[in-house]
Design an enzyme around this catalytic site. Structure first.
Site, PDB file in Angstrom:
ATOM      1  N   HIS A 161      49.825  41.202  28.987  1.00 25.98           N
ATOM      2  CA  HIS A 161      50.689  40.081  29.360  1.00 25.98           C
ATOM      3  C   HIS A 161      50.759  39.022  28.268  1.00 25.98           C
ATOM      4  CE1 HIS A 161      51.220  40.735  33.950  1.00 25.98           C
ATOM      5  NE2 HIS A 161      51.217  41.875  33.297  1.00 25.98           N
ATOM      6  N   ASP A 162      49.729  38.938  27.428  1.00 24.89           N
ATOM      7  CA  ASP A 162      49.812  38.048  26.271  1.00 24.89           C
ATOM      8  C   ASP A 162      50.805  38.621  25.258  1.00 24.89           C
ATOM      9  OD1 ASP A 162      49.276  35.964  24.501  1.00 24.89           O
ATOM     10  OD2 ASP A 162      47.606  37.034  23.557  1.00 24.89           O
ATOM     11  N   VAL A 219      54.737  38.567  25.687  1.00 25.90           N
ATOM     12  CA  VAL A 219      55.389  37.261  25.808  1.00 25.90           C
ATOM     13  C   VAL A 219      55.032  36.420  24.582  1.00 25.90           C
ATOM     14  CG1 VAL A 219      55.696  35.238  27.280  1.00 25.90           C
ATOM     15  CG2 VAL A 219      55.171  37.460  28.318  1.00 25.90           C
ATOM     16  N   GLY A 221      54.499  37.475  21.668  1.00 28.05           N
ATOM     17  CA  GLY A 221      53.500  38.164  20.853  1.00 28.05           C
ATOM     18  C   GLY A 221      52.072  37.853  21.275  1.00 28.05           C
ATOM     19  N   ASP A 242      49.468  35.951  21.008  1.00 29.36           N
ATOM     20  CA  ASP A 242      49.176  34.632  20.436  1.00 29.36           C
ATOM     21  C   ASP A 242      48.372  33.764  21.388  1.00 29.36           C
ATOM     22  OD1 ASP A 242      50.994  34.112  22.417  1.00 29.36           O
ATOM     23  OD2 ASP A 242      52.133  32.635  21.249  1.00 29.36           O
ATOM     24  N   SER A 280      49.134  32.798  24.219  1.00 28.34           N
ATOM     25  CA  SER A 280      49.948  31.879  25.037  1.00 28.34           C
ATOM     26  C   SER A 280      49.621  32.035  26.523  1.00 28.34           C
ATOM     27  CB  SER A 280      51.442  32.114  24.790  1.00 28.34           C
ATOM     28  OG  SER A 280      51.778  33.482  24.954  1.00 28.34           O
ATOM     29  N   ASN A 340      52.018  36.280  36.900  1.00 25.58           N
ATOM     30  CA  ASN A 340      50.610  36.127  36.520  1.00 25.58           C
ATOM     31  C   ASN A 340      49.730  35.460  37.575  1.00 25.58           C
ATOM     32  OD1 ASN A 340      50.962  37.256  33.923  1.00 25.58           O
ATOM     33  ND2 ASN A 340      51.815  35.321  33.185  1.00 25.58           N
ATOM     34  N   PRO A 355      57.766  43.958  32.170  1.00 27.79           N
ATOM     35  CA  PRO A 355      58.455  44.878  33.080  1.00 27.79           C
ATOM     36  C   PRO A 355      57.979  44.682  34.518  1.00 27.79           C
ATOM     37  CG  PRO A 355      56.709  46.022  31.893  1.00 27.79           C
ATOM     38  CD  PRO A 355      56.761  44.628  31.342  1.00 27.79           C
ATOM     39  N   HIS A 390      46.782  51.942  34.377  1.00 28.76           N
ATOM     40  CA  HIS A 390      46.793  51.836  35.843  1.00 28.76           C
ATOM     41  C   HIS A 390      45.843  52.836  36.494  1.00 28.76           C
ATOM     42  CE1 HIS A 390      50.927  49.603  35.960  1.00 28.76           C
ATOM     43  NE2 HIS A 390      49.977  48.903  35.394  1.00 28.76           N
ATOM     44  N   SER A 396      39.745  57.311  41.429  1.00 22.91           N
ATOM     45  CA  SER A 396      38.619  56.777  40.640  1.00 22.91           C
ATOM     46  C   SER A 396      38.965  55.360  40.193  1.00 22.91           C
ATOM     47  CB  SER A 396      38.326  57.670  39.435  1.00 22.91           C
ATOM     48  OG  SER A 396      39.496  57.883  38.676  1.00 22.91           O
ATOM     49  N   ASP A 418      40.541  56.750  33.244  1.00 21.96           N
ATOM     50  CA  ASP A 418      40.561  58.186  32.990  1.00 21.96           C
ATOM     51  C   ASP A 418      41.951  58.747  33.287  1.00 21.96           C
ATOM     52  OD1 ASP A 418      40.833  58.292  35.741  1.00 21.96           O
ATOM     53  OD2 ASP A 418      38.761  58.915  36.104  1.00 21.96           O
TER      54      ASP A 418
END
Ligand code: HEM
Ligand SMILES: *[C@@H]1O[C@H](CO)[C@@H](O)[C@H](O)[C@H]1NC(C)=O
Ligand SMILES: *[C@@H]1O[C@H](CO)[C@@H](O)[C@H](O)[C@H]1NC(C)=O
Length: 330
Positions: free
Chosen positions: A68-69, A72, A74, A76, A78, A96, A167, A197, A253, A258
């Site tokens: 997520h950094d 958005v 790059g 950085d 933020s 978030n 996304p 995930h 799991s 994995d």
């Protein structure tokens, strides 16, 4: 519940030090702090390992926070800036908040405090987050890689930008491909990185439209295994997500990074639309079956895709700053 593989990670990490083969990508390089803050990666690893021993979920939280950094403005840091009066920040976007974990933000604060004590104003928050995501990947999945470093911290964080750049969980394959392409990543990266995930959780609100099509309790997404759907309905009983509990992204799991994620997809047990959609085109179906079959292949691909993701629009040289406190600009 399996215990994390922290010992194996430590050994592999020392192995990397001994080999000391600096890899560099674009303008970042591994071992960037070798002379200015040699203990930085040891400090981050210690803080992450201890936190994961208390709560495996924090590892998943850090991997997602790095994503997520990077998507958005790059990579950085933020994502780490707090909102101020007059400037609501990224972390308060619906994307978030509340789904990023407070414990993950607090872990970065703790690592930053220890690093500032050892080497003041030297290590960026963006690099600390990249190291922490790597260490989580190793603890949860035994996958290790060197992190090219030298990122600088941004000075801007806007609440509206996460939703414009990240996304959403109901995107189809071509939408995901388009979203990743805007960040210079390929459809192969979509498939490989979605394997994250395999750990962590999702709120019911991120997928409940699949369980209650058109707000009925009887129809559901045909790409979802009906038995799995029934099971999910017991955990997410309300089409309106009130209450809105969480379930594991990978039921087989949940704390292990994995390739069960890919096997779930083959049995129509991907939790999000954006997961199951990887089975909607022959080319990605092929990628999924290769990755489902071979954990080593996936681990190697995941490591290099994480490095590529970590290079998105980075600030280097004299751009940005080295924050003193990851929550506020200097
Ligand atoms: C491909 C597009 C992606 C979409 C649509 C997506 C969407 C989501 C959603 C909706 C959740 C659950 C949030 C909640 O309801 O609590 C989630 C969780 C998560 N995502 Fe993604 N994600 C994507 C890619 C990625 C990537 C590239 C990574 C990292 C490499 C990642 C890592 C994670 C992790 C680890 C979690 C669990 C977080 C936790 O337990 O705290 N995701 N994602
Ligand atoms: C994906 O979604 C977009 C927007 O809703 C739609 O135009 C497109 O046809 C969809 N693609 C597929 C393959 O379903
Ligand atoms: C389902 O109900 C919710 C809440 O009443 C509403 O916001 C949403 O638009 C409805 N969805 C459909 C597909 O009818």
């Amino acid at each position: 519940m399996k215990t994390p593989n922290s010992i194996i990670c430590l050994v592999l990490f020392l192995g990397l030090l001994i080999k000391s083969k600096p890899i560099s990508s674009a303008s970042l390089e591994s071992g960037f702090y070798g002379s200015t803050c040699p203990l930085v990666e040891i400090i981050v690893r210690k803080v992450v390992t201890n936190a994961i021993l208390q709560d495996l979920g924090v590892g998943a939280g850090l991997i997602r926070m790095h994503f997520h950094d990077c998507f958005v403005r790059g990579c950085d840091a933020s994502i780490l800036l707090d909102s101020t009066p007059g400037n609501p920040a990224e972390k308060d976007s619906v994307v978030n908040n509340p789904s990023l974990r407070q414990k993950a933000f607090e872990l970065i604060d703790q690592a930053k405090a220890e690093i500032e004590a050892a080497c003041p104003q030297t290590v960026s928050c963006a690099d600390i987050l990249a190291f922490a995501a790597r260490d989580s990947t190793c603890s949860l999945g035994g996958i290790s890689y060197a992190v090219p470093a030298g990122r600088r911290d941004g000075r801007v964080s806007l609440k509206d930008e996460p939703i414009q750049n990240l996304p959403g969980p109901s995107l189809n394959l071509s939408q995901l491909q388009g979203n990743f392409a805007r960040k210079g990543l390929s459809v192969d990266d979509v498939v490989t990185l979605s394997g994250a995930h395999s750990v962590g959780r999702s709120h019911c609100s991120s997928f409940s439209t699949r369980l209650y099509l058109f707000n009925t309790t009887t129809s559901q997404d045909p790409s979802l295994d009906p038995n799995f759907a029934n099971d999910l309905k017991t955990k997410c009983p309300s089409p309106t997500n009130n209450p809105n509990p969480t379930v594991p992204l990978d039921f087989s799991s949940p704390y292990r990074l994995d390739t069960n994620y890919y096997r779930n997809l083959q049995y129509s047990r991907g939790l999000l639309t954006s997961d199951q959609t990887l089975m909607s085109s022959p080319s990605t179906v092929g990628m999924v079956s290769n990755l489902a079959r071979d954990g080593r292949v996936w681990g190697d691909k995941f490591a290099s895709a994480m490095v590529r993701m970590g290079l998105i629009e980075v600030l280097t040289g004299n751009a940005g700053e080295i924050r003193k406190n990851c929550r506020v600009v200097n």
